[in-house]
Design a protein around this motif. Structure first.
Motif, mmCIF file in Angstrom:
data_model
loop_
_atom_site.group_PDB
_atom_site.id
_atom_site.type_symbol
_atom_site.label_atom_id
_atom_site.label_comp_id
_atom_site.label_asym_id
_atom_site.label_seq_id
_atom_site.Cartn_x
_atom_site.Cartn_y
_atom_site.Cartn_z
ATOM 1 N N VAL A 84 -8.156 -53.859 36.272
ATOM 2 C CA VAL A 84 -9.214 -53.731 35.264
ATOM 3 C C VAL A 84 -10.114 -52.547 35.593
ATOM 4 O O VAL A 84 -10.462 -51.740 34.718
ATOM 5 N N MET A 85 -10.472 -52.421 36.864
ATOM 6 C CA MET A 85 -11.377 -51.340 37.262
ATOM 7 C C MET A 85 -10.713 -49.970 37.063
ATOM 8 O O MET A 85 -11.370 -49.009 36.644
ATOM 9 N N ARG A 86 -9.434 -49.889 37.336
ATOM 10 C CA ARG A 86 -8.728 -48.615 37.115
ATOM 11 C C ARG A 86 -8.783 -48.214 35.642
ATOM 12 O O ARG A 86 -8.896 -47.031 35.313
ATOM 13 N N SER A 87 -8.722 -49.190 34.777
ATOM 14 C CA SER A 87 -8.708 -48.900 33.345
ATOM 15 C C SER A 87 -10.091 -48.610 32.780
ATOM 16 O O SER A 87 -10.223 -47.792 31.865
ATOM 17 N N CYS A 88 -11.120 -49.259 33.325
ATOM 18 C CA CYS A 88 -12.403 -49.275 32.622
ATOM 19 C C CYS A 88 -13.597 -48.738 33.404
ATOM 20 O O CYS A 88 -14.677 -48.563 32.815
ATOM 21 N N ASP A 89 -13.439 -48.469 34.691
ATOM 22 C CA ASP A 89 -14.591 -48.038 35.491
ATOM 23 C C ASP A 89 -15.233 -46.775 34.930
ATOM 24 O O ASP A 89 -16.449 -46.640 34.893
ATOM 25 N N GLY A 90 -14.423 -45.829 34.478
ATOM 26 C CA GLY A 90 -14.961 -44.545 34.049
ATOM 27 C C GLY A 90 -15.356 -44.469 32.591
ATOM 28 O O GLY A 90 -15.722 -43.378 32.104
ATOM 29 N N LEU A 91 -15.334 -45.578 31.867
ATOM 30 C CA LEU A 91 -15.652 -45.538 30.439
ATOM 31 C C LEU A 91 -17.079 -45.078 30.165
ATOM 32 O O LEU A 91 -17.369 -44.548 29.094
ATOM 33 N N LEU A 111 -16.495 -52.843 25.958
ATOM 34 C CA LEU A 111 -15.731 -51.617 25.724
ATOM 35 C C LEU A 111 -14.402 -51.601 26.473
ATOM 36 O O LEU A 111 -13.578 -50.711 26.252
ATOM 37 N N CYS A 112 -14.209 -52.572 27.369
ATOM 38 C CA CYS A 112 -13.025 -52.569 28.236
ATOM 39 C C CYS A 112 -11.876 -53.329 27.587
ATOM 40 O O CYS A 112 -11.990 -54.524 27.313
ATOM 41 N N LYS A 113 -10.777 -52.619 27.344
ATOM 42 C CA LYS A 113 -9.564 -53.225 26.773
ATOM 43 C C LYS A 113 -8.395 -52.994 27.732
ATOM 44 O O LYS A 113 -7.377 -52.404 27.387
ATOM 45 N N ALA A 114 -8.560 -53.453 28.948
ATOM 46 C CA ALA A 114 -7.566 -53.184 29.991
ATOM 47 C C ALA A 114 -6.207 -53.779 29.632
ATOM 48 O O ALA A 114 -6.102 -54.949 29.246
ATOM 49 N N ASP A 115 -5.180 -52.974 29.784
ATOM 50 C CA ASP A 115 -3.793 -53.413 29.565
ATOM 51 C C ASP A 115 -3.206 -53.812 30.919
ATOM 52 O O ASP A 115 -2.995 -52.974 31.798
ATOM 53 N N LEU A 116 -2.959 -55.111 31.089
ATOM 54 C CA LEU A 116 -2.452 -55.616 32.363
ATOM 55 C C LEU A 116 -0.941 -55.754 32.383
ATOM 56 O O LEU A 116 -0.376 -56.321 33.325
ATOM 57 N N SER A 117 -0.275 -55.226 31.364
ATOM 58 C CA SER A 117 1.181 -55.367 31.299
ATOM 59 C C SER A 117 1.871 -54.697 32.485
ATOM 60 O O SER A 117 2.988 -55.075 32.859
ATOM 61 N N GLU A 118 1.205 -53.705 33.102
ATOM 62 C CA GLU A 118 1.772 -53.039 34.281
ATOM 63 C C GLU A 118 1.952 -53.995 35.450
ATOM 64 O O GLU A 118 2.712 -53.717 36.379
ATOM 65 N N LEU A 119 1.248 -55.140 35.397
ATOM 66 C CA LEU A 119 1.332 -56.114 36.489
ATOM 67 C C LEU A 119 2.410 -57.166 36.263
ATOM 68 O O LEU A 119 2.599 -58.047 37.111
ATOM 69 N N LEU A 120 3.114 -57.114 35.139
ATOM 70 C CA LEU A 120 4.133 -58.123 34.845
ATOM 71 C C LEU A 120 5.252 -58.091 35.895
ATOM 72 O O LEU A 120 5.799 -57.034 36.216
#
Length: 466
Positions: A232-239, A252-261
Motif C-alpha cells: 500500500v505504501m509503495r502505491s500511495c506514499d507519494g500521492l 486518494l489511495c487505490k492500491a492494487d494488491l494483485s501483485e501479491l497474489l
C-alpha cells in the motif's frame, strides 16, 4: 456544607479533604475522600469517590494548591465500566491527567456500571437503565456531582468547564454538545465512535463476516499485515508529493494488491485469492442487497500496521478487538430484545438489523450534525481523528463534519466554533505507534482549546509543541 480550602499541602488539607465524606448530595452520596501526595508531574489533590444514583461511580480529583477556578471532565473508552482506567497509565486520552496538571478540578465516571473489561457488555443484558446511563445520563450526572463537590471544597463554583474524550469518550463528547449544549464551554472529541449502531453493530459485523470462510474459519490471519502495508505504501506514499511513510488522505489511495497474489502455494510472502477478497470487502463500506451504503467508508489505507490489535489478532494471541466489541454489542446492547450469548455477528442481517437498532441509536449515538444549540451557547469544539484508524474509521468523522458544515450554513460558519484535525499515520486514539512513530503523546489539543476559549484565537494545529 462548605469545606473551604485555604492553604498549601499540610495536615489541615487531610482534614478538609476527609470532611467531604460528610457532604450531602442530591440523588447521590460520597463513598470516600482522601488526599494524594504530589507525584509524577501531578500536584497533590483530594481524591473523592462518589455515587450518582442509581449506579454511576464517579471519581473527582481536586487540586490542593493552585486551582485555576475551572473544571475538566474526562470520558471513558469502549464499554467503560472501570473507574479511572485511563489514569492508571501515562497517556492523556480519556484521562483526568491533562486537566489536573494544569490546575483544573477534574472528574470522570465508569458510565454507570462495573465491567470486567472495556469490551464486556454483559452489564447491559436486559438493563435499559444501565444502557441509558452509558448512552448519555452519566455525562450530566458526573458533571452535577463534581460541581457540587467543587463548590463544597473551594467555596465557589467552577467558572468554566471542559470535556475531553476519545473513542467512546469522543462519542460522549458529541453527545454532550447535543444533549447538554450549555454544560461545557470547551470540548475535545478524539476518534469519536459517534454512531455505535452503525459502527459497532453494522460495520463491525460486515468486517467479521468478510473475514470468515464457509467453515467458520478466519481467512486473513495474523502475520501478513506488513506485507500488505508495504505494498500500500509503495502505491500511495507519494500521492501528496512527499514520500514520508505517511498516507495523508487514504481516500486518494487505490492500491492494487494483485501483485501479491500467490502464483503457487500460499506463503507468508503472498496473498491467496480469498485473502485478497477479504481486503477488498474491508476497503468498501458495508452495503445491503440493493447496494445501499450503510456506514461511510471502509478500512483506511495506511492502517495495516495496526490491524493486529483491531482486526486480525496477533500471532501469539490476543488483539482482534473488533470481534469482541461487535459480539458484545449485538448480544446485549443493540436490539430491543437482547439475544444474549448465543448471538454472533456472523448472523447479522444487513437487510433488517440496521432498522432494528433504531432505539439503540436514539440512546447512544451522537452523530447529529445540528450543533446549533452548542454554537448559540458559544461553545468551542476540537474534533480530531487519525487517518490510520482501523476500528473507528475516519470516514464517518469527515462525513459528519461535512454535514455539520452544511447544517451550520457553511464550513466558514462552523469553523468559528468547531475545528477538525485529521492526522496522518495515527492509530485509533494514538494508542499504537506506527512506522512514523506518531502516538497520542505527540498530540496536544488542550493548549489550542484553552487559547481559543481565552483569546478567541482559532486552533491551527494539535501537534504538541507547535
Amino acid at each position: 456544607m462548605h469545606v473551604v480550602l485555604w492553604g498549601g499541602a499540610s495536615h489541615a488539607d487531610d482534614v478538609q479533604c476527609e470532611a467531604l465524606n460528610e457532604v450531602v448530595l442530591s440523588s447521590g452520596f460520597v463513598t470516600s475522600a482522601r488526599t494524594v501526595a504530589a507525584s509524577d508531574g501531578l500536584p497533590s489533590y483530594c481524591e473523592v469517590r462518589a455515587r450518582a444514583l442509581p449506579a454511576i461511580s464517579i471519581e473527582a480529583r481536586l487540586p490542593l494548591e493552585g486551582w485555576n477556578g475551572k473544571y475538566y471532565q474526562a470520558g471513558c473508552g469502549g464499554f467503560c465500566g472501570i473507574l479511572g482506567r485511563a489514569d492508571s497509565g501515562k497517556g492523556w486520552i480519556n484521562a483526568m491527567r491533562p486537566g489536573l496538571e494544569r490546575g483544573y478540578a477534574t472528574a470522570t465516571s465508569d458510565s454507570g456500571h462495573h465491567g470486567l473489561s472495556v469490551v464486556d457488555a454483559g452489564w447491559a443484558d436486559n438493563n435499559p437503565h444501565a444502557e441509558r446511563d452509558w448512552g448519555w445520563r452519566s455525562i450530566g450526572e458526573t458533571n452535577r456531582i463534581a460541581r457540587a463537590l467543587i463548590s463544597a471544597f473551594y467555596g465557589r463554583e467552577a467558572e468554566q468547564a471542559v470535556f475531553q474524550g476519545c473513542s467512546t469518550g469522543g462519542r460522549m463528547a458529541h453527545v454532550a454538545a447535543q444533549r447538554y449544549p450549555d454544560m461545557f464551554q470547551g470540548i475535545i472529541s478524539g476518534a469519536p465512535a459517534m454512531d455505535y449502531s452503525g459502527l459497532v453493530g453494522t460495520k463491525m459485523s460486515w468486517l467479521m463476516q468478510a473475514n470468515t470462510g464457509e467453515e467458520g474459519e478466519q481467512i486473513l490471519k495474523p502475520g501478513k499485515e506488513k506485507l500488505i502495508g508495504d505494498a500500500v505504501m509503495r502505491s500511495c506514499d507519494g500521492l501528496d508529493g512527499v514520500e514520508d511513510g505517511l498516507i495523508s488522505d487514504p481516500r486518494l489511495c487505490k492500491a492494487d494488491l494483485s501483485e501479491l497474489l500467490c502464483e503457487g502455494a500460499s506463503s507468508d510472502q503472498c496473498l491467496t485469492k480469498a485473502e485478497l477478497g477479504v481486503i477488498a470487502k474491508w476497503r468498501q463500506p458495508p452495503v445491503n442487497a440493493a447496494g445501499e451504503e450503510l456506514y461511510p467508508g471502509g478500512i483506511p489505507a495506511g492502517s495495516e500496521p495496526f490491524w493486529g490489535l483491531w482486526l486480525t489478532g496477533f500471532e501469539k494471541g490476543g488483539g482482534k478487538l473488533v470481534n469482541a466489541f461487535a459480539s458484545n454489542f449485538g448480544a446485549y446492547m443493540a436490539f430491543p430484545e437482547d439475544p444474549g450469548t448465543g448471538w454472533s455477528p456472523q448472523g447479522f442481517d444487513f437487510e433488517t438489523d440496521p432498522e432494528r437498532m433504531k432505539t439503540a441509536a436514539s440512546l447512544y449515538n451522537g452523530d447529529n450534525p445540528d450543533l446549533s444549540a452548542f454554537i448559540e451557547a458559544g461553545g468551542k469544539m476540537i474534533v480530531w481523528h487519525g487517518w490510520s484508524d482501523a476500528i473507528v474509521t475516519p470516514f464517518k468523522t469527515v462525513d459528519w463534519y461535512a454535514k455539520a458544515s452544511e447544517a451550520a450554513g457553511g464550513e466558514d460558519v462552523l469553523k468559528q466554533n468547531v475545528a477538525l484535525f485529521m492526522v496522518p499515520g495515527v492509530d485509533h486514539c494514538g494508542i499504537q505507534s506506527g512506522p512514523a512513530g506518531v502516538t497520542q503523546m505527540d498530540l496536544d489539543p488542550m493548549t489550542p482549546l484553552e487559547a481559543w476559549l481565552e483569546t478567541g484565537d482559532q486552533p491551527q494545529t494539535i501537534m504538541a509543541g507547535k
